[in-house]
Design a protein around this motif. Structure first.
Motif, mmCIF file in Angstrom:
data_model
loop_
_atom_site.group_PDB
_atom_site.id
_atom_site.type_symbol
_atom_site.label_atom_id
_atom_site.label_comp_id
_atom_site.label_asym_id
_atom_site.label_seq_id
_atom_site.Cartn_x
_atom_site.Cartn_y
_atom_site.Cartn_z
ATOM 1 N N ILE A 155 0.837 -1.201 0.000
ATOM 2 C CA ILE A 155 0.000 0.000 0.000
ATOM 3 C C ILE A 155 0.872 1.252 0.000
ATOM 4 N N GLU A 156 0.273 2.367 -0.340
ATOM 5 C CA GLU A 156 0.948 3.649 -0.195
ATOM 6 C C GLU A 156 1.156 3.917 1.295
ATOM 7 N N HIS A 157 2.375 4.334 1.657
ATOM 8 C CA HIS A 157 2.642 4.588 3.077
ATOM 9 C C HIS A 157 3.769 5.602 3.217
ATOM 10 N N HIS A 158 3.452 6.740 3.818
ATOM 11 C CA HIS A 158 4.450 7.772 4.082
ATOM 12 C C HIS A 158 3.908 8.659 5.191
ATOM 13 N N ILE A 159 4.652 9.672 5.578
ATOM 14 C CA ILE A 159 4.234 10.469 6.738
ATOM 15 C C ILE A 159 2.932 11.224 6.503
ATOM 16 N N TYR A 160 2.563 11.446 5.249
ATOM 17 C CA TYR A 160 1.316 12.152 4.956
ATOM 18 C C TYR A 160 0.142 11.204 4.715
ATOM 19 N N TYR A 196 4.844 1.571 -0.471
ATOM 20 C CA TYR A 196 5.487 2.272 -1.573
ATOM 21 C C TYR A 196 5.316 3.777 -1.377
ATOM 22 N N CYS A 197 6.032 4.558 -2.156
ATOM 23 C CA CYS A 197 6.051 6.020 -2.027
ATOM 24 C C CYS A 197 6.512 6.477 -0.644
ATOM 25 N N PRO A 198 7.564 5.895 -0.069
ATOM 26 C CA PRO A 198 7.987 6.301 1.281
ATOM 27 C C PRO A 198 8.420 7.757 1.373
ATOM 28 N N LEU A 199 8.799 8.344 0.232
ATOM 29 C CA LEU A 199 9.198 9.751 0.219
ATOM 30 C C LEU A 199 8.058 10.651 -0.246
ATOM 31 N N SER A 200 6.874 10.064 -0.393
ATOM 32 C CA SER A 200 5.673 10.767 -0.883
ATOM 33 C C SER A 200 5.969 11.512 -2.187
ATOM 34 N N LYS A 201 6.676 10.813 -3.084
ATOM 35 C CA LYS A 201 7.068 11.372 -4.383
ATOM 36 C C LYS A 201 7.790 12.711 -4.219
ATOM 37 N N GLY A 202 8.569 12.809 -3.157
ATOM 38 C CA GLY A 202 9.397 13.991 -2.924
ATOM 39 C C GLY A 202 8.756 15.065 -2.068
ATOM 40 N N LEU A 203 7.444 14.961 -1.823
ATOM 41 C CA LEU A 203 6.757 16.017 -1.069
ATOM 42 C C LEU A 203 7.308 16.160 0.343
ATOM 43 N N ALA A 204 7.614 15.022 0.984
ATOM 44 C CA ALA A 204 8.031 15.059 2.386
ATOM 45 C C ALA A 204 9.481 15.477 2.582
ATOM 46 N N LEU A 205 10.237 15.550 1.514
ATOM 47 C CA LEU A 205 11.650 15.913 1.654
ATOM 48 C C LEU A 205 11.829 17.334 2.171
ATOM 49 N N VAL A 252 -2.203 13.445 2.569
ATOM 50 C CA VAL A 252 -1.982 13.518 1.122
ATOM 51 C C VAL A 252 -1.911 12.093 0.601
ATOM 52 N N LYS A 253 -2.907 11.676 -0.156
ATOM 53 C CA LYS A 253 -2.890 10.345 -0.767
ATOM 54 C C LYS A 253 -2.589 10.520 -2.248
ATOM 55 N N LEU A 254 -1.506 9.914 -2.688
ATOM 56 C CA LEU A 254 -1.015 10.138 -4.048
ATOM 57 C C LEU A 254 -1.601 9.177 -5.062
ATOM 58 N N CYS A 255 -2.068 8.024 -4.609
ATOM 59 C CA CYS A 255 -2.617 7.004 -5.507
ATOM 60 C C CYS A 255 -3.959 6.549 -4.964
ATOM 61 N N SER A 256 -4.874 6.206 -5.860
ATOM 62 C CA SER A 256 -6.166 5.710 -5.417
ATOM 63 C C SER A 256 -6.777 4.838 -6.498
ATOM 64 N N CYS A 257 -7.746 4.028 -6.091
ATOM 65 C CA CYS A 257 -8.428 3.164 -7.048
ATOM 66 C C CYS A 257 -9.129 3.986 -8.122
ATOM 67 N N SER A 258 -9.726 5.122 -7.721
ATOM 68 C CA SER A 258 -10.439 5.945 -8.702
ATOM 69 C C SER A 258 -9.472 6.522 -9.727
ATOM 70 N N GLN A 259 -8.290 6.943 -9.263
ATOM 71 C CA GLN A 259 -7.283 7.443 -10.191
ATOM 72 C C GLN A 259 -6.825 6.340 -11.139
ATOM 73 N N GLU A 260 -6.611 5.149 -10.577
ATOM 74 C CA GLU A 260 -6.144 4.035 -11.377
ATOM 75 C C GLU A 260 -7.194 3.620 -12.405
ATOM 76 N N HIS A 307 0.287 12.682 9.711
ATOM 77 C CA HIS A 307 -0.825 12.401 8.789
ATOM 78 C C HIS A 307 -2.169 12.834 9.359
ATOM 79 N N ARG A 308 -2.252 13.015 10.665
ATOM 80 C CA ARG A 308 -3.527 13.394 11.280
ATOM 81 C C ARG A 308 -3.932 14.828 10.941
#
Length: 295
Positions: free
Chosen positions: A171-176, A196-205, A274-282, A269-270
């Motif tokens: 699953i997608e998993h990162h601080i956001y 996946y996306c542990p760096l939130s595609k760079g957002l969390a850096l 920020v969810k970067l991937c979703s079933c609707s997007q896919e 995350h509370r």
């Protein structure tokens, strides 16, 4: 010198999976030299790919060029949405085996619960697909099987019929984005969680808290974020096409985040989700690709 130690997580069937792996994808480019470097020079022994990523053939060459024995590498691939169904699933797995040049996969996942447009009974199709996955597992073509991007409702569907529970839910998993309820459900059912996306595609850096911890621990932001995932017992698969980043991402086993700092990161995350991937997007992407293919 190799940087990644042999730290692993034991799946419910006893199979060991390295807790840190290298993600691959066609999105953002695929770098052959970076994969070879990861295996040969950094000690990575876990590679994640998928039919959709269109790089299985390239990975075959990278693995051969690295000189690392196949049995020493944990290889994951995934079943693409268009190939759901009993016969299609088994045929797709065979094609992935051929593309990767291997006789078995260490882990095979259903990539998304999303079904092709027009599917009359999505639940039945997912169940049919899972029964095929169980057969692949029992036939020895996959050392472990699982799912990706499945929510609790989808896992509950499979639970009605499974004789083999998914060994992994990726699953997608990162601080956001940290779906605590889903993670707990998986653990209650002996399903290991892979993120996946542990760096939130760079957002969390560039996150202020991450920057503070980077200074405190004298580590890069990416190392802080990957270490956070690992200390949460999440199997983690960062991606990079740059050799220096591949090595940097692997150097996370010689320091430890304090309990206080873990709690701080766990709570982000509370207030900022920020969810970067979703079933609707896919599903939208899938429908667009169908139109491109038929148009």
């Amino acid at each position: 010198m190799a940087d990644v130690p042999t730290k692993s997580v034991t799946l419910s069937n006893g199979t060991k999976i390295p807790i840190l792996g290298l993600g691959t994808s066609h999105e953002g480019g695929y770098c052959h030299s970076a994969v070879v470097y990861a295996l040969k020079d950094c000690g990575y022994r876990h590679i994640d790919t998928a039919k959709r990523y269109r790089c299985e053939d390239a990975l075959k060459k990278a693995i051969e060029e690295s000189g690392v024995k196949r049995e020493d590498i944990f290889i994951t691939s995934k079943l693409w949405n268009a190939e759901l169904g009993h016969g299609a699933t088994k045929a797709a797995c065979q094609r992935s085996l051929e593309s990767l040049g291997v006789t078995y996969l260490d882990l095979y996942l259903i990539h998304w619960p999303t079904c092709p447009p027009g599917t009359p009974d999505e639940k039945s199709l997912r169940i049919e697909t899972w029964k095929a996955m169980e057969e692949l597992y029992k036939d020895g073509l996959c050392r472990a099987i699982g799912v990706s991007n499945f929510e609790i409702e989808h896992l509950e569907e499979l639970k009605e019929v499974w004789t083999v529970a998914p060994h992994v839910n990726q699953i997608e998993h990162h601080i956001y984005y940290r779906p605590v309820e889903l993670i707990q459900y998986c653990r209650n059912n002996n399903i290991c969680v892979e993120g996946y996306c542990p760096l939130s595609k760079g957002l969390a850096l560039d996150d202020a808290i991450v920057k503070e911890l980077s200074v405190k621990y004298q580590r890069t932001a990416s190392q802080i974020l990957i270490r956070w995932n690992i200390q949460n017992e999440i199997i983690t698969i960062p991606k990079s096409t740059k050799e220096e980043r591949v090595r940097e991402n692997s150097q996370v086993f010689d320091f430890h985040l304090s309990e206080e700092d873990m709690e701080t990161l766990n709570d982000i995350h509370r207030t900022r989700t920020v969810k970067l991937c979703s079933c609707s997007q896919e599903k939208l992407k899938y429908e667009r690709r169908c139109l491109e293919m038929t148009g």
